[in-house]
Write a protein that holds these residues in place. Structure first.
Motif, PDB file in Angstrom:
ATOM      1  N   HIS A   1       4.710  12.022  -6.042  1.00 54.36           N
ATOM      2  CA  HIS A   1       5.004  12.040  -4.612  1.00 54.36           C
ATOM      3  C   HIS A   1       5.416  10.668  -4.094  1.00 54.36           C
ATOM      4  O   HIS A   1       6.189  10.568  -3.144  1.00 54.36           O
ATOM      5  CB  HIS A   1       3.810  12.565  -3.808  1.00 54.36           C
ATOM      6  CG  HIS A   1       3.506  14.007  -4.062  1.00 54.36           C
ATOM      7  ND1 HIS A   1       4.299  15.023  -3.578  1.00 54.36           N
ATOM      8  CD2 HIS A   1       2.512  14.588  -4.758  1.00 54.36           C
ATOM      9  CE1 HIS A   1       3.802  16.182  -3.958  1.00 54.36           C
ATOM     10  NE2 HIS A   1       2.716  15.953  -4.692  1.00 54.36           N
ATOM     11  N   VAL A   2       4.902   9.614  -4.700  1.00 57.70           N
ATOM     12  CA  VAL A   2       5.263   8.260  -4.281  1.00 57.70           C
ATOM     13  C   VAL A   2       6.756   8.050  -4.494  1.00 57.70           C
ATOM     14  O   VAL A   2       7.480   7.651  -3.576  1.00 57.70           O
ATOM     15  CB  VAL A   2       4.453   7.192  -5.042  1.00 57.70           C
ATOM     16  CG1 VAL A   2       4.918   5.790  -4.668  1.00 57.70           C
ATOM     17  CG2 VAL A   2       2.969   7.346  -4.772  1.00 57.70           C
TER      18      VAL A   2
ATOM     19  N   VAL B   1       0.857  -1.184   0.000  1.00 57.38           N
ATOM     20  CA  VAL B   1       0.000   0.000   0.000  1.00 57.38           C
ATOM     21  C   VAL B   1       0.900   1.244   0.000  1.00 57.38           C
ATOM     22  O   VAL B   1       1.197   1.800   1.052  1.00 57.38           O
ATOM     23  CB  VAL B   1      -0.911   0.034   1.250  1.00 57.38           C
ATOM     24  CG1 VAL B   1      -1.893   1.182   1.156  1.00 57.38           C
ATOM     25  CG2 VAL B   1      -1.645  -1.272   1.443  1.00 57.38           C
ATOM     26  N   PRO B   2       1.380   1.685  -1.163  1.00 57.97           N
ATOM     27  CA  PRO B   2       2.285   2.830  -1.192  1.00 57.97           C
ATOM     28  C   PRO B   2       1.631   4.085  -0.624  1.00 57.97           C
ATOM     29  O   PRO B   2       0.407   4.196  -0.593  1.00 57.97           O
ATOM     30  CB  PRO B   2       2.613   2.992  -2.676  1.00 57.97           C
ATOM     31  CG  PRO B   2       1.525   2.293  -3.399  1.00 57.97           C
ATOM     32  CD  PRO B   2       1.012   1.218  -2.491  1.00 57.97           C
ATOM     33  N   GLU B   3       2.480   4.988  -0.151  1.00 59.04           N
ATOM     34  CA  GLU B   3       1.999   6.275   0.374  1.00 59.04           C
ATOM     35  C   GLU B   3       2.512   7.384  -0.518  1.00 59.04           C
ATOM     36  O   GLU B   3       3.689   7.356  -0.881  1.00 59.04           O
ATOM     37  CB  GLU B   3       2.493   6.473   1.808  1.00 59.04           C
ATOM     38  CG  GLU B   3       1.872   5.487   2.763  1.00 59.04           C
ATOM     39  CD  GLU B   3       2.363   5.656   4.202  1.00 59.04           C
ATOM     40  OE1 GLU B   3       3.227   6.515   4.466  1.00 59.04           O
ATOM     41  OE2 GLU B   3       1.889   4.912   5.051  1.00 59.04           O
ATOM     42  N   PRO B   4       1.668   8.362  -0.864  1.00 55.21           N
ATOM     43  CA  PRO B   4       0.265   8.467  -0.490  1.00 55.21           C
ATOM     44  C   PRO B   4      -0.554   7.333  -1.106  1.00 55.21           C
ATOM     45  O   PRO B   4      -0.173   6.743  -2.115  1.00 55.21           O
ATOM     46  CB  PRO B   4      -0.158   9.831  -1.034  1.00 55.21           C
ATOM     47  CG  PRO B   4       0.816  10.149  -2.122  1.00 55.21           C
ATOM     48  CD  PRO B   4       2.087   9.450  -1.761  1.00 55.21           C
ATOM     49  N   ALA B   5      -1.691   7.056  -0.483  1.00 56.48           N
ATOM     50  CA  ALA B   5      -2.546   5.968  -0.937  1.00 56.48           C
ATOM     51  C   ALA B   5      -3.096   6.269  -2.329  1.00 56.48           C
ATOM     52  O   ALA B   5      -3.504   7.391  -2.614  1.00 56.48           O
ATOM     53  CB  ALA B   5      -3.697   5.758   0.048  1.00 56.48           C
ATOM     54  N   PRO B   6      -3.106   5.270  -3.189  1.00 56.89           N
ATOM     55  CA  PRO B   6      -3.641   5.473  -4.536  1.00 56.89           C
ATOM     56  C   PRO B   6      -5.172   5.531  -4.517  1.00 56.89           C
ATOM     57  O   PRO B   6      -5.813   5.059  -3.588  1.00 56.89           O
ATOM     58  CB  PRO B   6      -3.161   4.224  -5.289  1.00 56.89           C
ATOM     59  CG  PRO B   6      -3.014   3.182  -4.241  1.00 56.89           C
ATOM     60  CD  PRO B   6      -2.595   3.914  -2.992  1.00 56.89           C
TER      61      PRO B   6
ATOM     62  N   LEU C   1      -0.208  -2.220  -9.553  1.00 62.06           N
ATOM     63  CA  LEU C   1      -0.496  -1.145 -10.498  1.00 62.06           C
ATOM     64  C   LEU C   1      -1.399  -0.149  -9.789  1.00 62.06           C
ATOM     65  O   LEU C   1      -2.491  -0.514  -9.346  1.00 62.06           O
ATOM     66  CB  LEU C   1      -1.171  -1.721 -11.740  1.00 62.06           C
ATOM     67  CG  LEU C   1      -1.448  -0.784 -12.898  1.00 62.06           C
ATOM     68  CD1 LEU C   1      -0.153  -0.224 -13.459  1.00 62.06           C
ATOM     69  CD2 LEU C   1      -2.206  -1.534 -13.985  1.00 62.06           C
ATOM     70  N   THR C   2      -0.939   1.087  -9.630  1.00 60.73           N
ATOM     71  CA  THR C   2      -1.686   2.092  -8.866  1.00 60.73           C
ATOM     72  C   THR C   2      -2.002   3.311  -9.707  1.00 60.73           C
ATOM     73  O   THR C   2      -1.256   3.669 -10.609  1.00 60.73           O
ATOM     74  CB  THR C   2      -0.889   2.541  -7.624  1.00 60.73           C
ATOM     75  OG1 THR C   2       0.341   3.145  -8.044  1.00 60.73           O
ATOM     76  CG2 THR C   2      -0.588   1.372  -6.698  1.00 60.73           C
ATOM     77  N   SER C   3      -3.118   3.947  -9.383  1.00 59.22           N
ATOM     78  CA  SER C   3      -3.555   5.147 -10.089  1.00 59.22           C
ATOM     79  C   SER C   3      -3.761   6.270  -9.080  1.00 59.22           C
ATOM     80  O   SER C   3      -4.298   6.041  -7.991  1.00 59.22           O
ATOM     81  CB  SER C   3      -4.858   4.859 -10.827  1.00 59.22           C
ATOM     82  OG  SER C   3      -5.316   6.017 -11.471  1.00 59.22           O
ATOM     83  N   TYR C   4      -3.351   7.477  -9.452  1.00 58.65           N
ATOM     84  CA  TYR C   4      -3.426   8.640  -8.573  1.00 58.65           C
ATOM     85  C   TYR C   4      -4.120   9.803  -9.265  1.00 58.65           C
ATOM     86  O   TYR C   4      -4.146   9.873 -10.491  1.00 58.65           O
ATOM     87  CB  TYR C   4      -2.008   9.090  -8.176  1.00 58.65           C
ATOM     88  CG  TYR C   4      -1.332   8.112  -7.259  1.00 58.65           C
ATOM     89  CD1 TYR C   4      -1.438   8.254  -5.884  1.00 58.65           C
ATOM     90  CD2 TYR C   4      -0.626   7.043  -7.760  1.00 58.65           C
ATOM     91  CE1 TYR C   4      -0.845   7.344  -5.035  1.00 58.65           C
ATOM     92  CE2 TYR C   4      -0.025   6.126  -6.922  1.00 58.65           C
ATOM     93  CZ  TYR C   4      -0.144   6.283  -5.559  1.00 58.65           C
ATOM     94  OH  TYR C   4       0.438   5.378  -4.718  1.00 58.65           O
ATOM     95  N   SER C   5      -4.620  10.708  -8.457  1.00 62.57           N
ATOM     96  CA  SER C   5      -5.133  11.946  -9.021  1.00 62.57           C
ATOM     97  C   SER C   5      -3.939  12.748  -9.535  1.00 62.57           C
ATOM     98  O   SER C   5      -2.791  12.512  -9.145  1.00 62.57           O
ATOM     99  CB  SER C   5      -5.927  12.733  -7.976  1.00 62.57           C
ATOM    100  OG  SER C   5      -5.108  13.033  -6.863  1.00 62.57           O
ATOM    101  N   LYS C   6      -4.218  13.684 -10.404  1.00 64.27           N
ATOM    102  CA  LYS C   6      -3.164  14.439 -11.089  1.00 64.27           C
ATOM    103  C   LYS C   6      -2.121  14.989 -10.112  1.00 64.27           C
ATOM    104  O   LYS C   6      -2.461  15.620  -9.120  1.00 64.27           O
ATOM    105  CB  LYS C   6      -3.789  15.582 -11.884  1.00 64.27           C
ATOM    106  CG  LYS C   6      -2.807  16.283 -12.771  1.00 64.27           C
ATOM    107  CD  LYS C   6      -3.470  17.268 -13.693  1.00 64.27           C
ATOM    108  CE  LYS C   6      -2.409  17.929 -14.523  1.00 64.27           C
ATOM    109  NZ  LYS C   6      -2.724  17.983 -15.906  1.00 64.27           N
TER     110      LYS C   6
ATOM    111  N   SER D   1      12.398   7.658  -2.714  1.00 60.32           N
ATOM    112  CA  SER D   1      13.778   8.067  -2.960  1.00 60.32           C
ATOM    113  C   SER D   1      14.396   8.678  -1.700  1.00 60.32           C
ATOM    114  O   SER D   1      15.533   8.354  -1.328  1.00 60.32           O
ATOM    115  CB  SER D   1      13.814   9.063  -4.117  1.00 60.32           C
ATOM    116  OG  SER D   1      15.132   9.446  -4.393  1.00 60.32           O
ATOM    117  N   LYS D   2      13.651   9.511  -1.041  1.00 61.49           N
ATOM    118  CA  LYS D   2      14.108  10.138   0.202  1.00 61.49           C
ATOM    119  C   LYS D   2      14.329   9.080   1.295  1.00 61.49           C
ATOM    120  O   LYS D   2      15.318   9.100   2.012  1.00 61.49           O
ATOM    121  CB  LYS D   2      13.059  11.164   0.637  1.00 61.49           C
ATOM    122  CG  LYS D   2      13.503  12.140   1.653  1.00 61.49           C
ATOM    123  CD  LYS D   2      12.391  13.175   1.819  1.00 61.49           C
ATOM    124  CE  LYS D   2      12.709  14.169   2.886  1.00 61.49           C
ATOM    125  NZ  LYS D   2      11.639  15.145   3.059  1.00 61.49           N
ATOM    126  N   ALA D   3      13.405   8.128   1.408  1.00 61.82           N
ATOM    127  CA  ALA D   3      13.505   7.075   2.426  1.00 61.82           C
ATOM    128  C   ALA D   3      14.682   6.139   2.167  1.00 61.82           C
ATOM    129  O   ALA D   3      15.342   5.690   3.115  1.00 61.82           O
ATOM    130  CB  ALA D   3      12.199   6.281   2.491  1.00 61.82           C
TER     131      ALA D   3
END
Length: 171
Positions: free
Chosen positions: A72-73, A31-36, A62-67, A78-80
């Motif tokens: 951000h994922v 469940v990647p963050e932010p949540a898809p 396979l995840t879909s996000y709002s524009k 990358s930061k983590a």
């Protein structure tokens, strides 16, 4: 022993003890963050390796996000990867805390608009367990590929063809 979702809608519940490592724990949970806004989980296997003890099994999320949210994922991961290079611990998985001893970047697949890859090494019973992740972003879609080697501690390889073929299908 934690296991990311394997082709079902089930997801893990581990939380990183270090907040900066939570994006890594979230991907391990499936469940990647932010949540898809939508996600599909699949298990991929090479038919030539079917029924072998050492067959490569890749989980695809396979995840879909709002524009604008998909980027951000990858930024968070990358930061983590940099912040958690020395490892991290998680709790809440049901079997007690889990320890990950190392996080390191790997060569990213050449796919999509943005991609990254990394390895998390888990210290569970027996030999260390390398978990390999590839993330590819195309527009508002992020595809995550995951493979682990619970048998002999060798780093599993995710076939390069998976990322390029999936990215080519995305809008």
């Amino acid at each position: 022993m934690p296991t990311p979702t394997q082709g079902s809608g089930e997801t893990g519940t581990e939380r990183a003890e270090q907040p900066e490592c939570q994006p890594l724990a979230a991907v391990i949970n499936g469940v990647p963050e932010p949540a898809p806004s939508a996600a599909v989980h699949r298990t991929l296997v090479n038919k030539n390796e079917e029924n072998r003890d050492d067959q490569t099994v890749v989980t695809e999320i396979l995840t879909s996000y709002s524009k604008g949210r998909a980027a951000h994922v990858l930024q968070g991961i990358s930061k983590a990867v940099r912040a958690c290079a020395g490892g991290f611990r998680t709790t809440g998985g049901g079997d007690g805390p889990s320890t990950y001893t190392e996080v390191k970047p790997l060569p990213a697949p050449r796919a999509g608009q943005e991609a990254l890859a990394y390895q998390v090494t888990g210290a569970f019973e027996g030999p260390d367990v390398p978990l390999v992740f590839q993330l590819v972003r195309t527009g508002s879609t992020v595809v995550i590929f995951y493979a682990a080697n619970y048998i002999d501690g060798k780093t599993p390889e995710i076939p390069a063809l998976l990322a390029t073929a999936q990215a080519a299908k995305l809008p």
